[in-house]
Scaffold this motif. Sequence first.
Motif, PDB file in Angstrom:
ATOM      1  N   ARG A 188       0.868  -1.178   0.000  1.00 39.50           N
ATOM      2  CA  ARG A 188       0.000   0.000   0.000  1.00 39.50           C
ATOM      3  C   ARG A 188       0.903   1.225   0.000  1.00 39.50           C
ATOM      4  NH1 ARG A 188      -5.199   0.339   0.948  1.00 39.50           N
ATOM      5  NH2 ARG A 188      -5.301  -1.674   2.017  1.00 39.50           N
ATOM      6  N   ILE A 189       0.744   2.069  -1.011  1.00 45.30           N
ATOM      7  CA  ILE A 189       1.611   3.224  -1.134  1.00 45.30           C
ATOM      8  C   ILE A 189       0.815   4.512  -1.012  1.00 45.30           C
ATOM      9  CG2 ILE A 189       3.341   1.999  -2.504  1.00 45.30           C
ATOM     10  CD1 ILE A 189       2.229   3.260  -5.000  1.00 45.30           C
ATOM     11  N   LYS A 190       1.449   5.481  -0.386  1.00 45.94           N
ATOM     12  CA  LYS A 190       0.834   6.796  -0.206  1.00 45.94           C
ATOM     13  C   LYS A 190       1.775   7.849  -0.773  1.00 45.94           C
ATOM     14  CE  LYS A 190      -0.966   9.961   3.312  1.00 45.94           C
ATOM     15  NZ  LYS A 190      -1.157  10.184   4.779  1.00 45.94           N
ATOM     16  N   PHE A 191       1.294   8.590  -1.736  1.00 40.91           N
ATOM     17  CA  PHE A 191       2.110   9.613  -2.376  1.00 40.91           C
ATOM     18  C   PHE A 191       2.516  10.697  -1.374  1.00 40.91           C
ATOM     19  CE2 PHE A 191       2.235  13.799  -4.440  1.00 40.91           C
ATOM     20  CZ  PHE A 191       3.285  13.599  -5.337  1.00 40.91           C
ATOM     21  N   VAL A 192       3.795  11.106  -1.449  1.00 43.32           N
ATOM     22  CA  VAL A 192       4.299  12.187  -0.607  1.00 43.32           C
ATOM     23  C   VAL A 192       4.663  13.404  -1.454  1.00 43.32           C
ATOM     24  CG1 VAL A 192       6.082  12.917   1.026  1.00 43.32           C
ATOM     25  CG2 VAL A 192       5.121  10.599   1.167  1.00 43.32           C
ATOM     26  N   SER A 193       5.553  13.212  -2.424  1.00 46.10           N
ATOM     27  CA  SER A 193       5.961  14.340  -3.260  1.00 46.10           C
ATOM     28  C   SER A 193       6.659  13.838  -4.503  1.00 46.10           C
ATOM     29  CB  SER A 193       6.897  15.285  -2.494  1.00 46.10           C
ATOM     30  OG  SER A 193       8.120  14.623  -2.183  1.00 46.10           O
ATOM     31  N   ALA A 194       6.703  14.677  -5.528  1.00 44.37           N
ATOM     32  CA  ALA A 194       7.422  14.352  -6.759  1.00 44.37           C
ATOM     33  C   ALA A 194       7.903  15.647  -7.402  1.00 44.37           C
ATOM     34  CB  ALA A 194       6.532  13.583  -7.727  1.00 44.37           C
ATOM     35  N   LYS A 195       9.070  15.611  -7.974  1.00 47.65           N
ATOM     36  CA  LYS A 195       9.578  16.749  -8.715  1.00 47.65           C
ATOM     37  C   LYS A 195      10.543  16.244  -9.764  1.00 47.65           C
ATOM     38  CE  LYS A 195      13.332  17.662  -5.419  1.00 47.65           C
ATOM     39  NZ  LYS A 195      13.951  18.670  -4.512  1.00 47.65           N
ATOM     40  N   GLY A 196      10.790  17.053 -10.795  1.00 48.80           N
ATOM     41  CA  GLY A 196      11.711  16.608 -11.821  1.00 48.80           C
ATOM     42  C   GLY A 196      11.880  17.617 -12.927  1.00 48.80           C
ATOM     43  N   THR A 197      12.812  17.323 -13.803  1.00 49.62           N
ATOM     44  CA  THR A 197      13.033  18.125 -15.000  1.00 49.62           C
ATOM     45  C   THR A 197      13.071  17.203 -16.209  1.00 49.62           C
ATOM     46  OG1 THR A 197      15.452  17.976 -14.782  1.00 49.62           O
ATOM     47  CG2 THR A 197      14.363  19.872 -13.745  1.00 49.62           C
ATOM     48  N   LEU A 198      12.672  17.743 -17.340  1.00 51.16           N
ATOM     49  CA  LEU A 198      12.652  17.007 -18.596  1.00 51.16           C
ATOM     50  C   LEU A 198      13.219  17.920 -19.677  1.00 51.16           C
ATOM     51  CD1 LEU A 198      11.705  14.765 -20.564  1.00 51.16           C
ATOM     52  CD2 LEU A 198       9.440  15.823 -20.520  1.00 51.16           C
ATOM     53  N   ASN A 199      14.338  17.499 -20.266  1.00 54.05           N
ATOM     54  CA  ASN A 199      15.029  18.322 -21.265  1.00 54.05           C
ATOM     55  C   ASN A 199      15.244  19.742 -20.748  1.00 54.05           C
ATOM     56  OD1 ASN A 199      15.005  16.127 -22.989  1.00 54.05           O
ATOM     57  ND2 ASN A 199      13.137  16.769 -24.041  1.00 54.05           N
ATOM     58  N   GLY A 200      15.633  19.832 -19.477  1.00 51.26           N
ATOM     59  CA  GLY A 200      15.966  21.108 -18.878  1.00 51.26           C
ATOM     60  C   GLY A 200      14.793  21.905 -18.364  1.00 51.26           C
ATOM     61  N   LYS A 201      13.553  21.439 -18.511  1.00 58.31           N
ATOM     62  CA  LYS A 201      12.372  22.158 -18.056  1.00 58.31           C
ATOM     63  C   LYS A 201      11.702  21.409 -16.909  1.00 58.31           C
ATOM     64  CE  LYS A 201      10.697  22.032 -22.212  1.00 58.31           C
ATOM     65  NZ  LYS A 201       9.817  22.196 -23.413  1.00 58.31           N
ATOM     66  N   ALA A 202      11.117  22.155 -15.986  1.00 55.48           N
ATOM     67  CA  ALA A 202      10.479  21.548 -14.821  1.00 55.48           C
ATOM     68  C   ALA A 202       9.259  20.736 -15.231  1.00 55.48           C
ATOM     69  CB  ALA A 202      10.077  22.626 -13.825  1.00 55.48           C
ATOM     70  N   VAL A 203       9.037  19.634 -14.542  1.00 56.01           N
ATOM     71  CA  VAL A 203       7.883  18.773 -14.765  1.00 56.01           C
ATOM     72  C   VAL A 203       6.905  18.977 -13.614  1.00 56.01           C
ATOM     73  CG1 VAL A 203       7.078  16.404 -15.056  1.00 56.01           C
ATOM     74  CG2 VAL A 203       9.329  17.068 -15.918  1.00 56.01           C
ATOM     75  N   GLU A 204       5.639  19.150 -13.929  1.00 54.36           N
ATOM     76  CA  GLU A 204       4.634  19.308 -12.883  1.00 54.36           C
ATOM     77  C   GLU A 204       4.442  17.999 -12.126  1.00 54.36           C
ATOM     78  OE1 GLU A 204       0.961  21.314 -13.644  1.00 54.36           O
ATOM     79  OE2 GLU A 204       1.741  22.202 -15.496  1.00 54.36           O
ATOM     80  N   GLU A 205       4.182  18.141 -10.836  1.00 55.33           N
ATOM     81  CA  GLU A 205       3.999  16.972  -9.975  1.00 55.33           C
ATOM     82  C   GLU A 205       2.905  16.049 -10.507  1.00 55.33           C
ATOM     83  OE1 GLU A 205       4.125  17.183  -5.415  1.00 55.33           O
ATOM     84  OE2 GLU A 205       1.979  17.062  -5.867  1.00 55.33           O
ATOM     85  N   ILE A 232       8.045   1.104 -12.061  1.00 53.86           N
ATOM     86  CA  ILE A 232       7.598   1.850 -13.236  1.00 53.86           C
ATOM     87  C   ILE A 232       7.456   3.309 -12.851  1.00 53.86           C
ATOM     88  CG2 ILE A 232       5.745   2.175 -14.910  1.00 53.86           C
ATOM     89  CD1 ILE A 232       5.038  -0.757 -14.601  1.00 53.86           C
ATOM     90  N   VAL A 233       8.059   4.174 -13.645  1.00 51.08           N
ATOM     91  CA  VAL A 233       7.873   5.607 -13.495  1.00 51.08           C
ATOM     92  C   VAL A 233       7.242   6.114 -14.782  1.00 51.08           C
ATOM     93  CG1 VAL A 233       8.986   7.854 -13.207  1.00 51.08           C
ATOM     94  CG2 VAL A 233       9.794   5.865 -11.906  1.00 51.08           C
ATOM     95  N   GLY A 234       6.192   6.896 -14.662  1.00 47.78           N
ATOM     96  CA  GLY A 234       5.510   7.437 -15.829  1.00 47.78           C
ATOM     97  C   GLY A 234       5.653   8.941 -15.922  1.00 47.78           C
ATOM     98  N   LEU A 235       5.882   9.426 -17.133  1.00 46.60           N
ATOM     99  CA  LEU A 235       5.951  10.864 -17.410  1.00 46.60           C
ATOM    100  C   LEU A 235       4.916  11.205 -18.463  1.00 46.60           C
ATOM    101  CD1 LEU A 235       9.775  11.663 -17.698  1.00 46.60           C
ATOM    102  CD2 LEU A 235       8.201  12.463 -15.922  1.00 46.60           C
ATOM    103  N   LEU A 236       4.078  12.175 -18.186  1.00 39.05           N
ATOM    104  CA  LEU A 236       3.103  12.645 -19.170  1.00 39.05           C
ATOM    105  C   LEU A 236       3.716  13.840 -19.898  1.00 39.05           C
ATOM    106  CD1 LEU A 236       0.101  12.078 -20.023  1.00 39.05           C
ATOM    107  CD2 LEU A 236      -0.497  14.008 -18.552  1.00 39.05           C
ATOM    108  N   THR A 237       3.957  13.706 -21.200  1.00 39.86           N
ATOM    109  CA  THR A 237       4.677  14.741 -21.928  1.00 39.86           C
ATOM    110  C   THR A 237       4.443  14.618 -23.425  1.00 39.86           C
ATOM    111  OG1 THR A 237       6.875  15.654 -22.386  1.00 39.86           O
ATOM    112  CG2 THR A 237       6.738  13.288 -22.014  1.00 39.86           C
ATOM    113  N   THR A 238       4.712  15.705 -24.134  1.00 32.65           N
ATOM    114  CA  THR A 238       4.718  15.671 -25.609  1.00 32.65           C
ATOM    115  C   THR A 238       6.126  15.503 -26.157  1.00 32.65           C
ATOM    116  OG1 THR A 238       4.906  18.069 -25.690  1.00 32.65           O
ATOM    117  CG2 THR A 238       2.679  17.140 -25.750  1.00 32.65           C
ATOM    118  N   GLU A 239       7.109  15.511 -25.258  1.00 34.95           N
ATOM    119  CA  GLU A 239       8.510  15.470 -25.688  1.00 34.95           C
ATOM    120  C   GLU A 239       9.111  14.078 -25.509  1.00 34.95           C
ATOM    121  OE1 GLU A 239      11.068  18.694 -24.401  1.00 34.95           O
ATOM    122  OE2 GLU A 239       9.331  19.704 -23.529  1.00 34.95           O
ATOM    123  N   ASP A 240      10.128  13.816 -26.314  1.00 36.96           N
ATOM    124  CA  ASP A 240      10.939  12.623 -26.120  1.00 36.96           C
ATOM    125  C   ASP A 240      12.070  13.006 -25.177  1.00 36.96           C
ATOM    126  OD1 ASP A 240      12.345  10.305 -26.195  1.00 36.96           O
ATOM    127  OD2 ASP A 240      12.999  10.488 -28.281  1.00 36.96           O
TER     128      ASP A 240
END
Length: 428
Positions: free
Chosen positions: A86-103, A175-183
């Motif tokens: 059972r997992i409970k989300f705490v926080s997430a942050k990241g960058t994709l091709n130098g730009k910030a990714v929304e949580e 598994i980590v998923g990223l929602l994006t239009t970029e490769d």
Amino acid sequence: MMKKLTIFITVFTIGTTGFSQSIDKIINVTEVERVERVLSADDMQGRKPFTPGIDKAAAFIADEFKKAGLKPVDKNSYLQSFNMLRIKFVSAKGTLNGKAVEERDILALSDKPVLTITESAQYQKVQVSKDSLYPVYMRLSSTPGNYLLVVDTSARNLFNNLRRRSTLFAPASSIVGLLTTEDPATYSIEYNQEVTAMPLNNVVGILPGKGKKKEEYVIFSGHYDHLGIGRPNAAGDSIYNGANDDAAGTTAVIMLAHYFAKQKNNERTIVFAAFTAEESGGFGSQHFSRQFEPDKVMAMFNIEMIGTDSKWGNNSAYITGYEKTDMGKILEKNLEGSNFKFYPDPYPDQQLFYRSDNATLARLGVPAHTISTSKMDSEKTYHTQEDEIETLDLKNMTEIIKAIALSSTSIVAGKDTPSRVEASALKR
């Protein structure tokens, strides 16, 4: 040396090879009703995972396997234990091709409290579209490894559904998923969560093979969990008894265990399994399936909802994924001259081949099919409190179990080997 015998049963007469015990003495309405009535009783509390009711059901099934003379899955127990998380989300942050990714554009399915993923980490990148997100996600979630799913933004609604659903699972992969239009050429993600282990049990009994093919396996299975207790219906009933779904299939597995154990001449090893957590996402069968080398599993008979008559009436059932192997043809051959008929799945649009406990092994090439009679377009008691033993046709259900027993004998005896599921047949 095996000899050909003719076995007479209530509905039909079939010539089988090497199985001498009278089937009517073992698989009959009285015994079927006895087992079904226990599993679907109110005191099983709907057999929901993590409740006393499912533990009581597991103990009953284990006792039936012991009475049949099966060997336990380990030295001391018929319970195949594993943890769901059972997992409970705490926080997430990241960058994709130098730009910030929304949580909100990051999801994770992992047993690790902290995940740090960069392009230098050992994560296999998989591009998925709106149409492929669910099947790819389900396949990878039961395949060991580390995966980065790059999800097209057109799949936002499905992605959000996965984020909400990914709170309880059995670990096989990260598994980590990223929602994006970029490769993503470069990326850096940090994901934090709370992880709690939740113990569950499949119930598994083994009948070792008697010959040179004892290292090959034939599996009979069904899931024994259901939906538990919910809001009362109009009649004041709050218990989801799950008599058809799937106490009926579990009853069949128990009856088949008693039957084959008395034959004492199975060439191949037979494994009888009652799965937990099917209603939660098929986690019990996923864990069970990972214990086998797929090439060693010659056939899997998964049995799901056989308590009501099929769309063709009595003495009939259908096989999901019928066209993907020749297993159905083998079963039909063994039932020649009888009144019983197996049909291809009449509900192909519902993708039942991929939705039940056969799916994990089928995706690995095993001729693993589900046998059912459920009218999926009009089954009135499906997932309702009305799914009780009084709604079942126990006589017809008994004949279905007999048909499964007799039609599978040449596979159990090592005389027939179904063709494998080809990889091309698994693409969705």
